[in-house]
Design a protein around this motif. Sequence first.
Motif, PDB file in Angstrom:
ATOM      1  N   ILE A 189       0.431   5.813  -5.913  1.00  0.00           N
ATOM      2  CA  ILE A 189       1.191   6.147  -4.888  1.00  0.00           C
ATOM      3  C   ILE A 189       0.865   5.298  -3.770  1.00  0.00           C
ATOM      4  N   LEU A 190      -0.682   5.214  -3.341  1.00  0.00           N
ATOM      5  CA  LEU A 190      -1.284   4.532  -2.323  1.00  0.00           C
ATOM      6  C   LEU A 190      -0.632   3.091  -2.546  1.00  0.00           C
ATOM      7  N   GLN A 191      -0.833   2.483  -3.701  1.00  0.00           N
ATOM      8  CA  GLN A 191      -0.324   1.101  -4.014  1.00  0.00           C
ATOM      9  C   GLN A 191       1.016   0.645  -3.398  1.00  0.00           C
ATOM     10  N   MET A 192       1.914   1.894  -4.004  1.00  0.00           N
ATOM     11  CA  MET A 192       3.215   1.644  -3.507  1.00  0.00           C
ATOM     12  C   MET A 192       3.493   1.638  -2.102  1.00  0.00           C
ATOM     13  N   ALA A 193       2.857   2.585  -1.382  1.00  0.00           N
ATOM     14  CA  ALA A 193       2.798   2.441   0.181  1.00  0.00           C
ATOM     15  C   ALA A 193       2.334   1.146   0.651  1.00  0.00           C
ATOM     16  N   HIS A 194       0.966   0.865   0.463  1.00  0.00           N
ATOM     17  CA  HIS A 194       0.618  -0.420   0.842  1.00  0.00           C
ATOM     18  C   HIS A 194       1.401  -1.757   0.520  1.00  0.00           C
ATOM     19  N   THR A 195       2.208  -1.768  -0.575  1.00  0.00           N
ATOM     20  CA  THR A 195       3.292  -2.614  -0.903  1.00  0.00           C
ATOM     21  C   THR A 195       4.243  -2.674  -0.101  1.00  0.00           C
ATOM     22  N   GLU A 196       4.763  -1.739   0.507  1.00  0.00           N
ATOM     23  CA  GLU A 196       5.720  -1.386   1.416  1.00  0.00           C
ATOM     24  C   GLU A 196       5.209  -2.312   2.720  1.00  0.00           C
ATOM     25  N   MET A 197       3.842  -2.016   3.339  1.00  0.00           N
ATOM     26  CA  MET A 197       3.183  -2.749   4.460  1.00  0.00           C
ATOM     27  C   MET A 197       3.388  -4.140   4.075  1.00  0.00           C
ATOM     28  N   ALA A 198       3.070  -4.657   2.903  1.00  0.00           N
ATOM     29  CA  ALA A 198       3.034  -6.008   2.496  1.00  0.00           C
ATOM     30  C   ALA A 198       4.079  -6.548   2.556  1.00  0.00           C
ATOM     31  N   ASN A 199       5.080  -5.843   2.221  1.00  0.00           N
ATOM     32  CA  ASN A 199       6.476  -6.516   2.339  1.00  0.00           C
ATOM     33  C   ASN A 199       6.895  -6.768   3.897  1.00  0.00           C
ATOM     34  N   TYR A 200       6.675  -5.919   4.797  1.00  0.00           N
ATOM     35  CA  TYR A 200       6.781  -5.846   6.215  1.00  0.00           C
ATOM     36  C   TYR A 200       5.967  -7.195   6.765  1.00  0.00           C
ATOM     37  N   TYR A 201       5.189  -7.426   6.383  1.00  0.00           N
ATOM     38  CA  TYR A 201       4.208  -8.736   6.693  1.00  0.00           C
ATOM     39  C   TYR A 201       4.666 -10.104   5.778  1.00  0.00           C
ATOM     40  N   HIS A 202       5.669  -9.731   4.819  1.00  0.00           N
ATOM     41  CA  HIS A 202       5.893 -11.031   4.150  1.00  0.00           C
ATOM     42  C   HIS A 202       4.792 -11.618   3.284  1.00  0.00           C
ATOM     43  N   VAL A 203       4.024 -10.985   2.871  1.00  0.00           N
ATOM     44  CA  VAL A 203       2.768 -11.572   2.131  1.00  0.00           C
ATOM     45  C   VAL A 203       2.597 -11.003   0.716  1.00  0.00           C
ATOM     46  N   PRO A 204       2.236 -11.752  -0.432  1.00  0.00           N
ATOM     47  CA  PRO A 204       2.349 -10.900  -1.856  1.00  0.00           C
ATOM     48  C   PRO A 204       1.240  -9.738  -1.821  1.00  0.00           C
ATOM     49  N   SER A 205       1.542  -8.635  -2.737  1.00  0.00           N
ATOM     50  CA  SER A 205       0.842  -7.651  -2.699  1.00  0.00           C
ATOM     51  C   SER A 205       0.245  -7.321  -4.278  1.00  0.00           C
ATOM     52  N   GLY A 206      -0.476  -6.330  -4.185  1.00  0.00           N
ATOM     53  CA  GLY A 206      -1.232  -5.764  -5.448  1.00  0.00           C
ATOM     54  C   GLY A 206      -2.342  -5.400  -5.386  1.00  0.00           C
ATOM     55  N   GLY A 207      -3.116  -5.612  -6.443  1.00  0.00           N
ATOM     56  CA  GLY A 207      -4.805  -5.207  -6.623  1.00  0.00           C
ATOM     57  C   GLY A 207      -4.800  -4.605  -7.823  1.00  0.00           C
ATOM     58  N   TYR A 208      -6.171  -3.743  -7.611  1.00  0.00           N
ATOM     59  CA  TYR A 208      -6.623  -2.943  -8.661  1.00  0.00           C
ATOM     60  C   TYR A 208      -5.717  -1.786  -8.975  1.00  0.00           C
ATOM     61  N   ILE A 209      -4.901  -1.937  -9.905  1.00  0.00           N
ATOM     62  CA  ILE A 209      -3.959  -0.644 -10.179  1.00  0.00           C
ATOM     63  C   ILE A 209      -3.668  -0.616 -11.704  1.00  0.00           C
ATOM     64  N   GLY A 210      -3.632   0.471 -12.189  1.00  0.00           N
ATOM     65  CA  GLY A 210      -3.553   0.567 -13.932  1.00  0.00           C
ATOM     66  C   GLY A 210      -4.933   0.972 -14.422  1.00  0.00           C
TER      67      GLY A 210
END
Length: 480
Positions: A294-315
């Motif tokens: 859930i937190l990764q999803m929310a951070h990804t929304e912020m990344a989309n706002y900044y127009h930078v690639p997103s992701g991280g340690y997930i899974g």
Amino acid sequence: MQFYRFFTDDQVKRIHEASLELLENVGILVHNAQARAIYGQAGCKVDTESGIVKFPAQVVEKARQSFVPTYTFLGQDPAFDKVLPQDGPVVVTGSSAPNIIDPKTGEERRATSIDIANIAYLINELPGFDVFSISTLAEDAPAGQFSLSRFYPALKNCKKPVRSNTPNIKDLEQVLELGALIAGSEEAYLERPFINHHYCPMVSPLTMDINSTDAVIYLVEKGLPVYGTVVPNAGLTSPMSLTGTVTLGNAEFLALSTLIQSIRPGAPMIYAVLSTVADMRTGNYAPGAIETGILQMAHTEMANYYHVPSGGYIGLTNSHVNDAQSGYETGMNTTAALLAGGSLFNMGGLLGSLMAFDFGKAVTDSEIAMNLKQIQRGMEFSEENLCLDLIAKVGPGGSYMSEKHTVKNMRKTAVLPKIANRDMRGRWESEGRTDYQTRAMREADRILSKENPARFSAELDRKIRSHFPNLVAGDAKWYL
């Protein structure tokens, strides 16, 4: 592809504004003197006594203007290069676990450079993985070669992009020397830097360390690939609020980004996170919990706002074995992140909250990755794919099994897993009633029992070993 969103546009903007308020009014405790100087030159307010750096909003906004929308992972073989986000999901192994599940005994033990070589070879051959982030440490590293004992067996046995970190600048310089030897010269390496670097210079809450920050500054100045991950842990190092944790983590991302863009405007970055919620019944770390997704999803929304690639340690998983818990924690969190638009997934091979690598888990995660990539592909809409002529030809009550269209499309329409069992129960019983982990380990054994096609040439290996005396062997050597 439409992405799932928690927040409205106004709410995303408010999280951004709240992050700016934190940076301007609370600030970041910056232990690294060089970073404080860079921030000061960029227009931040630096308290030299306390080490607190406060960020006027205009300084952060200026840094934002030089954000770029892509990040490239280079491999020794250009065929394995990956560009975020368009090549996403880019699937990466979990990294830097101290231990390994011994494939012979099933017991957890300290990992060695031989393990790294075996893992590198396996990841090179598993189709779900795109980047090998060096999965373990090397207990057998000679003095003064801690990082070489990880990067050398990794690069020797894997042509895909290799990623990891180093504890200090001396180790980092050794790794870059290794890269130049492989490339043929320092100039050739700088033209195509196939070693990818990652650090966690931000220490929640709102603190920046010394050594990782040194490495980020060093690499950004040289124009080499590097990005950082922010790791707030709700209840311990961030508020016990999902939105509060996103806001704090977002402020940390902006602080690190401001440092990077102040050094080299236009330096590629990834909005990478491992935001988690602590299990407050015990205080235990819980990266496998659904809140990580859930937190990764929310951070990804912020990344989309900044127009930078997103992701991280997930899974990731808290499970200590490759079981149902491991599967559902990895599967649910990565699927959630993918549907939100995440494009980088450090998900492969680790058990027990990033403490131990397991070969069967890596094979499992490759299969999960293939399913994620299929979701990303989705459906191609076209008049041809409506299949109206074919449906009319087969008609009511007919069969599509013998149609040329079926033969032509069967391998690209559906994922055909190698490990998941789709047989009827009778056949499964007649073939030994094997569980998933048994079949996954058989696949690891099948791959690692063959000659490694990715291995360095003898000439290159001699050159490297002559340059670095006492280097670990670095050869894949399977145990089963």
